[in-house]
Design a protein around this motif. Structure first.
Motif, PDB file in Angstrom:
ATOM      1  N   TYR A 182       0.827  -1.202   0.000  1.00 39.16           N
ATOM      2  CA  TYR A 182       0.000   0.000   0.000  1.00 39.16           C
ATOM      3  C   TYR A 182       0.860   1.251   0.000  1.00 39.16           C
ATOM      4  O   TYR A 182       1.994   1.259   0.481  1.00 39.16           O
ATOM      5  CB  TYR A 182      -0.895   0.044   1.244  1.00 39.16           C
ATOM      6  N   LYS A 183       0.262   2.344  -0.500  1.00 42.28           N
ATOM      7  CA  LYS A 183       0.839   3.678  -0.374  1.00 42.28           C
ATOM      8  C   LYS A 183      -0.116   4.520   0.459  1.00 42.28           C
ATOM      9  O   LYS A 183      -1.296   4.629   0.131  1.00 42.28           O
ATOM     10  CB  LYS A 183       1.044   4.334  -1.740  1.00 42.28           C
ATOM     11  N   PRO A 184       0.373   5.120   1.557  1.00 40.61           N
ATOM     12  CA  PRO A 184      -0.525   5.896   2.414  1.00 40.61           C
ATOM     13  C   PRO A 184      -0.724   7.323   1.910  1.00 40.61           C
ATOM     14  O   PRO A 184       0.166   7.906   1.277  1.00 40.61           O
ATOM     15  CB  PRO A 184       0.205   5.890   3.761  1.00 40.61           C
ATOM     16  N   TYR A 185      -1.880   7.872   2.229  1.00 44.49           N
ATOM     17  CA  TYR A 185      -2.198   9.265   1.904  1.00 44.49           C
ATOM     18  C   TYR A 185      -2.859   9.928   3.108  1.00 44.49           C
ATOM     19  O   TYR A 185      -3.703   9.329   3.793  1.00 44.49           O
ATOM     20  CB  TYR A 185      -3.163   9.352   0.717  1.00 44.49           C
ATOM     21  N   GLY A 186      -2.479  11.171   3.351  1.00 45.20           N
ATOM     22  CA  GLY A 186      -3.217  12.052   4.254  1.00 45.20           C
ATOM     23  C   GLY A 186      -3.438  11.534   5.653  1.00 45.20           C
ATOM     24  O   GLY A 186      -4.465  11.846   6.274  1.00 45.20           O
ATOM     25  N   CYS A 187      -2.515  10.767   6.216  1.00 47.06           N
ATOM     26  CA  CYS A 187      -2.712  10.247   7.563  1.00 47.06           C
ATOM     27  C   CYS A 187      -2.677  11.402   8.569  1.00 47.06           C
ATOM     28  O   CYS A 187      -1.805  12.273   8.501  1.00 47.06           O
ATOM     29  CB  CYS A 187      -1.629   9.224   7.888  1.00 47.06           C
ATOM     30  N   PHE A 188      -3.624  11.419   9.511  1.00 52.52           N
ATOM     31  CA  PHE A 188      -3.661  12.485  10.502  1.00 52.52           C
ATOM     32  C   PHE A 188      -4.313  11.997  11.788  1.00 52.52           C
ATOM     33  O   PHE A 188      -5.008  10.985  11.809  1.00 52.52           O
ATOM     34  CB  PHE A 188      -4.415  13.707   9.961  1.00 52.52           C
ATOM     35  N   VAL A 189      -4.028  12.718  12.854  1.00 48.90           N
ATOM     36  CA  VAL A 189      -4.680  12.477  14.138  1.00 48.90           C
ATOM     37  C   VAL A 189      -5.824  13.470  14.252  1.00 48.90           C
ATOM     38  O   VAL A 189      -5.617  14.684  14.181  1.00 48.90           O
ATOM     39  CB  VAL A 189      -3.683  12.643  15.308  1.00 48.90           C
ATOM     40  N   ASP A 190      -7.023  12.964  14.428  1.00 44.48           N
ATOM     41  CA  ASP A 190      -8.227  13.798  14.396  1.00 44.48           C
ATOM     42  C   ASP A 190      -8.599  14.246  15.806  1.00 44.48           C
ATOM     43  O   ASP A 190      -9.106  13.462  16.613  1.00 44.48           O
ATOM     44  CB  ASP A 190      -9.381  13.006  13.764  1.00 44.48           C
ATOM     45  N   ASN A 191      -8.338  15.510  16.110  1.00 43.76           N
ATOM     46  CA  ASN A 191      -8.651  16.039  17.445  1.00 43.76           C
ATOM     47  C   ASN A 191      -9.998  16.752  17.497  1.00 43.76           C
ATOM     48  O   ASN A 191     -10.249  17.569  18.370  1.00 43.76           O
ATOM     49  CB  ASN A 191      -7.540  16.983  17.925  1.00 43.76           C
ATOM     50  N   SER A 192     -10.872  16.400  16.552  1.00 43.32           N
ATOM     51  CA  SER A 192     -12.198  17.028  16.525  1.00 43.32           C
ATOM     52  C   SER A 192     -13.193  16.323  17.441  1.00 43.32           C
ATOM     53  O   SER A 192     -14.295  16.826  17.659  1.00 43.32           O
ATOM     54  CB  SER A 192     -12.747  17.045  15.095  1.00 43.32           C
ATOM     55  N   ILE A 193     -12.835  15.160  17.965  1.00 42.20           N
ATOM     56  CA  ILE A 193     -13.748  14.418  18.835  1.00 42.20           C
ATOM     57  C   ILE A 193     -13.091  14.216  20.196  1.00 42.20           C
ATOM     58  O   ILE A 193     -11.902  13.892  20.292  1.00 42.20           O
ATOM     59  CB  ILE A 193     -14.137  13.049  18.211  1.00 42.20           C
ATOM     60  N   HIS A 194     -13.864  14.421  21.268  1.00 36.75           N
ATOM     61  CA  HIS A 194     -13.325  14.366  22.625  1.00 36.75           C
ATOM     62  C   HIS A 194     -14.114  13.363  23.474  1.00 36.75           C
ATOM     63  O   HIS A 194     -14.578  13.698  24.552  1.00 36.75           O
ATOM     64  CB  HIS A 194     -13.368  15.744  23.261  1.00 36.75           C
ATOM     65  N   ALA A 195     -14.249  12.156  22.980  1.00 35.52           N
ATOM     66  CA  ALA A 195     -15.028  11.140  23.693  1.00 35.52           C
ATOM     67  C   ALA A 195     -14.149  10.110  24.382  1.00 35.52           C
ATOM     68  O   ALA A 195     -14.662   9.145  24.948  1.00 35.52           O
ATOM     69  CB  ALA A 195     -15.979  10.450  22.713  1.00 35.52           C
ATOM     70  N   SER A 196     -12.830  10.298  24.345  1.00 41.87           N
ATOM     71  CA  SER A 196     -11.896   9.336  24.921  1.00 41.87           C
ATOM     72  C   SER A 196     -10.656  10.086  25.381  1.00 41.87           C
ATOM     73  O   SER A 196     -10.516  11.295  25.129  1.00 41.87           O
ATOM     74  CB  SER A 196     -11.538   8.273  23.871  1.00 41.87           C
ATOM     75  N   ASP A 197      -9.738   9.378  26.045  1.00 36.94           N
ATOM     76  CA  ASP A 197      -8.459   9.993  26.379  1.00 36.94           C
ATOM     77  C   ASP A 197      -7.466   9.853  25.230  1.00 36.94           C
ATOM     78  O   ASP A 197      -6.280  10.168  25.383  1.00 36.94           O
ATOM     79  CB  ASP A 197      -7.876   9.401  27.662  1.00 36.94           C
TER      80      ASP A 197
END
Length: 362
Positions: free
Chosen positions: A335-350
């Motif tokens: 595979y070739k990855p694209y656009g990997c990011f950590v999404d901090n738009s949701i705050h339902a967990s630690d």
């Protein structure tokens, strides 16, 4: 007199710069140390961002005082570049091409991280619906309300889970995979642990059998009071003696957990090597920093999706004072990855979820 004072300052600054460069480079390559043999030194990766920041301050200081000496902090950055790239890669966003697989990995904290947030189940369900992923890997995948469990099956019709806690353990933990593609098999990756683990799920994607390895490696087991004292120490709200005691306690707990995670990471790497003929997706909560033996061991032979296509620090663990990416998404060279990011738009967990797109390579 002024010249003499200036020379003393430059002498001290030179010594501080050389010391910083040597320590920063040593810390940058501390992920080569097996925690089983070096439990304290292997923890060094957690202070890597502090050395980066201090070295940047030294660079600015030399620019203002004697710019010809800037080569010293710059050399430090050059020597530590491979680890800097792992810790905070810089990539321009690329739109994923058509036909990519969208993967979400999320430690949902048993859907009960914030007891005041009675809508944690709904928030996570709504988030997954908005994301429209093809594959979702959840850690601590227990206690989801049946109404949302059933509703999620309409979005991702294939679901399976493996409980990873010992029967004698009071803790409950499970790894789950929800998928748009059929799940045709599963097995647990065997290693010693109390309530954590790794599991391989076999998915049928077009003509491929793809192995998705979901991980929740050994936790550090820091209590809420431990985290608060660490935050106080970072903020300077602690006496020197207390800070020293806190540092010893923290390093002790980190080292103990790293000793447990090292053979776990090695077991996952062996499993990946033994199944290298298959396309493989690896994700989950590694409970370790980007500069660590655990991440380096599992990433060996894989593509780290965030390193190859992400941007910035990608902080995935939310408690204050912990500026680290402990959640990962990796894949085999199929595979070739694209656009990997950590999404901090949701705050339902630690934790924050890690999101990425994978394009199948011919």
């Amino acid at each position: 007199m002024i010249t003499k004072v200036k020379n003393i300052i430059l002498y001290i600054l030179t010594g501080a710069t050389v010391t910083t460069e040597v320590l920063m480079v040593l810390v940058a390559y501390s992920d080569r140390l097996n925690p089983v043999d070096h439990p304290v030194l292997a923890c060094a990766g957690i202070v890597f961002p502090f050395f980066l920041l201090f070295n940047m301050l030294l660079l600015v200081t030399w620019l203002c005082m004697k710019w010809r000496k800037m080569w010293m902090p710059l050399m430090g950055f050059v020597l530590a570049y491979p680890s800097i790239r792992i810790y905070m890669p810089l990539h321009l966003h690329q739109e994923p091409p058509e036909g990519c697989i969208k993967v979400v990995s999320y430690n949902v904290a048993s859907f009960y991280y914030d007891k005041k947030n009675q809508d944690a189940h709904k928030n996570i369900f709504d988030y997954l619906c908005r994301q429209k992923p093809d594959i979702v890997c959840l850690q601590e995948d227990v206690n989801m309300k049946k109404e949302y469990q059933d509703s999620l099956l309409r979005l991702l019709p294939y679901y399976d889970t493996i409980h990873i806690n010992r029967p004698s353990s009071p803790l409950i933990n499970a790894l789950g995979v929800r998928s748009r593609y059929p799940i045709i098999g599963k097995e647990r990756i065997q290693y010693e642990t109390q309530a954590n683990g790794s599991a391989a799920f076999f998915l049928k994607i077009d003509n491929d059998t793809v192995i998705v390895i979901n991980n929740h490696l050994e936790s550090t087991h820091l209590s809420d009071s431990d985290r608060q004292r660490y935050t106080d120490m970072i903020n300077g709200d602690m006496t020197s003696r207390d800070a020293q005691a806190e540092t010893r306690m923290l390093v002790g707990k980190l080292g103990e957990a790293m000793v447990k995670r090292a053979p776990q990471a090695e077991a996952v790497h062996r499993y990946i090597s033994e199944h290298s003929r298959y396309p493989i997706i690896v994700c989950g909560d590694f409970n370790d920093t980007p500069i660590s033996y655990v991440r380096r061991t599992i990433a060996n032979g894989l593509v780290d999706c965030f390193v190859e296509s992400g941007c910035g620090l990608g902080v995935s663990y939310t408690p204050k004072g912990f500026f680290v990416r402990i959640d990962q998404l990796m894949c085999s060279h199929h595979y070739k990855p694209y656009g990997c990011f950590v999404d901090n738009s949701i705050h339902a967990s630690d934790h924050y979820p890690v999101v990425g797109w994978l394009q199948r390579m011919d």
